[in-house]
Enzyme design. Structure first.
Site, PDB file in Angstrom:
ATOM      1  CG  PHE A 139       8.066  -5.302   8.169  1.00  0.00           C
ATOM      2  CD1 PHE A 139       8.855  -5.620   7.112  1.00  0.00           C
ATOM      3  CD2 PHE A 139       6.608  -5.432   8.090  1.00  0.00           C
ATOM      4  CE1 PHE A 139       8.254  -6.126   5.951  1.00  0.00           C
ATOM      5  CE2 PHE A 139       6.059  -5.774   7.051  1.00  0.00           C
ATOM      6  CZ  PHE A 139       6.779  -6.198   5.827  1.00  0.00           C
ATOM      7  CG  ASP A 224       4.143   0.262  12.104  1.00  0.00           C
ATOM      8  OD1 ASP A 224       3.140  -0.370  12.591  1.00  0.00           O
ATOM      9  OD2 ASP A 224       4.709  -0.287  11.197  1.00  0.00           O
ATOM     10  CE  LYS A 253       0.766  -7.458  10.909  1.00  0.00           C
ATOM     11  NZ  LYS A 253       0.708  -8.564  10.017  1.00  0.00           N
TER      12      LYS A 253
HETATM   13  C1  LIG Z   1       4.809  -3.309  12.323  1.00  0.00           C
HETATM   14  C2  LIG Z   1       4.001  -3.622  10.814  1.00  0.00           C
HETATM   15  N1  LIG Z   1       4.006  -2.466  10.039  1.00  0.00           N
HETATM   16  C3  LIG Z   1       3.544  -2.677   8.784  1.00  0.00           C
HETATM   17  C4  LIG Z   1       3.205  -3.792   8.400  1.00  0.00           C
HETATM   18  C5  LIG Z   1       2.515  -4.029   6.967  1.00  0.00           C
HETATM   19  O1  LIG Z   1       1.229  -4.426   7.105  1.00  0.00           O
HETATM   20  P1  LIG Z   1       0.409  -4.945   5.781  1.00  0.00           P
HETATM   21  O2  LIG Z   1       1.177  -6.255   5.419  1.00  0.00           O
HETATM   22  O3  LIG Z   1      -0.948  -5.062   6.138  1.00  0.00           O
HETATM   23  O4  LIG Z   1       0.718  -4.187   4.505  1.00  0.00           O
HETATM   24  C6  LIG Z   1       3.485  -5.007   9.243  1.00  0.00           C
HETATM   25  C7  LIG Z   1       2.891  -6.449   8.600  1.00  0.00           C
HETATM   26  O5  LIG Z   1       3.355  -7.353   9.120  1.00  0.00           O
HETATM   27  C8  LIG Z   1       3.798  -4.970  10.258  1.00  0.00           C
HETATM   28  O6  LIG Z   1       4.065  -5.940  11.355  1.00  0.00           O
END
Ligand SMILES: Cc1ncc(COP(=O)(O)O)c(C=O)c1O
Length: 403
Positions: A139, A224, A253
């Site tokens: 994700f 990520d 986050k």
């Molecule tokens: C691993 C990862 N990447 C990207 C995101 C996207 O972040 P945001 O919701 O702040 O756009 C998330 C959100 O849950 C995530 O867990």
């Protein structure tokens, strides 16, 4: 409050219904507790999805935010700002990366990483490689590019045409990764532990294959760390469990413990691809968000929170494994590192999840069967034990352990 509340009706009337909300309206929160409108207390094992790592309204973060609002909230990236420099310096001291681009969310950080990769290939290496390989179950966000990068079809439904330049390969499959690489490949982008995907950990052999492939084909490695970073897994960044040296990492986050903030960290080799005018944001790296994040890093270091997350997480993992041995037909697997933990059930978990909520435990159910725990790093062992005892009791109820 749980059940009917006027807030539910007005939410349906005035807000886009993009979220399947929990039947809980939160009035306030403090430390590891959420409070509803009737004053009932809930144990927060989710931290606003891995955001409030120091707990809710941490007094030192609150006071850093208040004093910063009186000094400077926003001025834009047209100006030099001491808070940005201090935070960038501090962040680069946590890893092997050199330069930071600040933004406002995880998706925006990953979007930045994708743009940086393409620009590095085109402007620095003068090559027309652009494709980014990502993993099944990953994700990476909800913007058009990051949802295309995401390895889950349900996230992409109804948004065609999707941008080109992404390919997804199976997690932990070395052969499939080898086959996915072609003359257009520019980078491999991974989460070390997939969060939304159900707490799936990259195997050491697969990580080794990624490193070899990057070396052999001159690919960038993007990690990520949006959910796994900031101490959550017992290292400051999850890639440090494997001793990796990524070219780019993304964070968001927990960076500012609840104020919206994201960051793209890159090496001195790659960072020059972002020259003046090539990328930007109005709000990214505001003095307000930076001062909150600086306080977060200071408290984490002083209170040894990364190490504590590792120790407490190990103890929790062992306790949950014990629970699995007690309920082998109900619990499929326990996975995780530090305080990023998944309890995979052998059946759809919504009834158990709801029963836990009724008992005052807030956590998340992902991929239908995985109870995902992302508690504040300041949580106590007693809290985890309370949760384990409640889950143990509920797993004895056959009504809750069926579809
Ligand atoms: C691993 C990862 N990447 C990207 C995101 C996207 O972040 P945001 O919701 O702040 O756009 C998330 C959100 O849950 C995530 O867990």
């Amino acid at each position: 409050m749980q059940g009917n509340n006027p807030l539910m009706d007005s939410t349906a009337k005035y807000l886009c219904s993009t979220y399947a909300r929990y039947p809980l309206a939160v009035k306030s929160a403090k430390g590891c507790s959420l409070f509803d409108f009737e004053g009932r207390e809930y144990l927060d094992l989710l931290s606003g999805i891995s955001v409030c790592n120091l707990g809710h309204s941490h007094p030192e973060v609150v006071s850093a935010i208040i004093s910063q609002t009186e000094k400077l909230i926003h001025v834009s990236n047209l100006f030099y700002q001491e808070e940005q420099v201090a935070l960038a310096e501090k962040l680069s001291s946590t890893c092997s990366l050199d330069k930071v681009f600040f933004c406002n969310s995880g998706a925006e950080a990953n979007e930045g990483a994708i743009k940086l990769t393409r620009r590095y290939m085109q402007k620095i290496l003068k090559q027309d490689r652009f494709e980014i390989i990502t993993l099944s179950g990953s994700f990476h966000g909800r913007t058009l590019a990051t949802l295309t990068a995401t390895g889950q079809d349900k996230i992409k439904e109804g948004f065609a045409p999707l941008p080109s330049g992404f390919t997804t390969t199976a997690i932990n499959d070395e052969m499939a990764l080898e086959q996915a690489i072609n003359q257009n490949t520019a980078a491999i982008m991974v989460e070390i532990i997939q969060g939304e995907g159900g707490i799936k950990i990259l195997s050491p052999a697969f990580v080794e294959k990624i490193v070899q492939s990057c070396r052999r084909h001159d690919l960038l490695l993007i990690v990520d760390e949006i959910q796994t970073g900031m101490g959550r897994t017992g290292k400051f960044w999850a890639h440090q469990h494997y001793g990796l040296n990524p070219d780019i990492i993304t964070s968001a986050k927990a960076l500012a413990n609840g104020l919206p903030m994201g960051a793209v960290l890159s090496t001195d080799k790659v960072a020059p691809a972002f020259d003046a005018g090539s990328h930007g944001t109005t709000f990214g790296g505001s003095p307000l968000a930076c001062s909150a994040a600086l306080k977060v890093l200071e408290v984490m270091e002083r209170d040894n929170l990364v190490e504590k997350a590792g120790q407490l997480g190990k103890k929790a993992l062992e306790a949950f494994e014990q629970l699995q041995r007690k309920h082998p037909r109900k619990i499929m697997e326990i996975r995780g590192k530090g305080l990023m933990l998944g309890i995979e059930l052998t059946f759809p978990g919504n009834k158990i999840w709801k029963a836990l909520l009724d008992r005052g435990f807030v956590l998340n159910l992902t991929q239908d069967t995985v109870l995902r725990l992302l508690p504040p790093l300041v949580i106590s062992w007693k809290h985890i034990e309370d949760f384990r005892l409640a889950l143990d009791e509920l797993l004895h109820d056959p009504e809750l352990c069926t579809n």
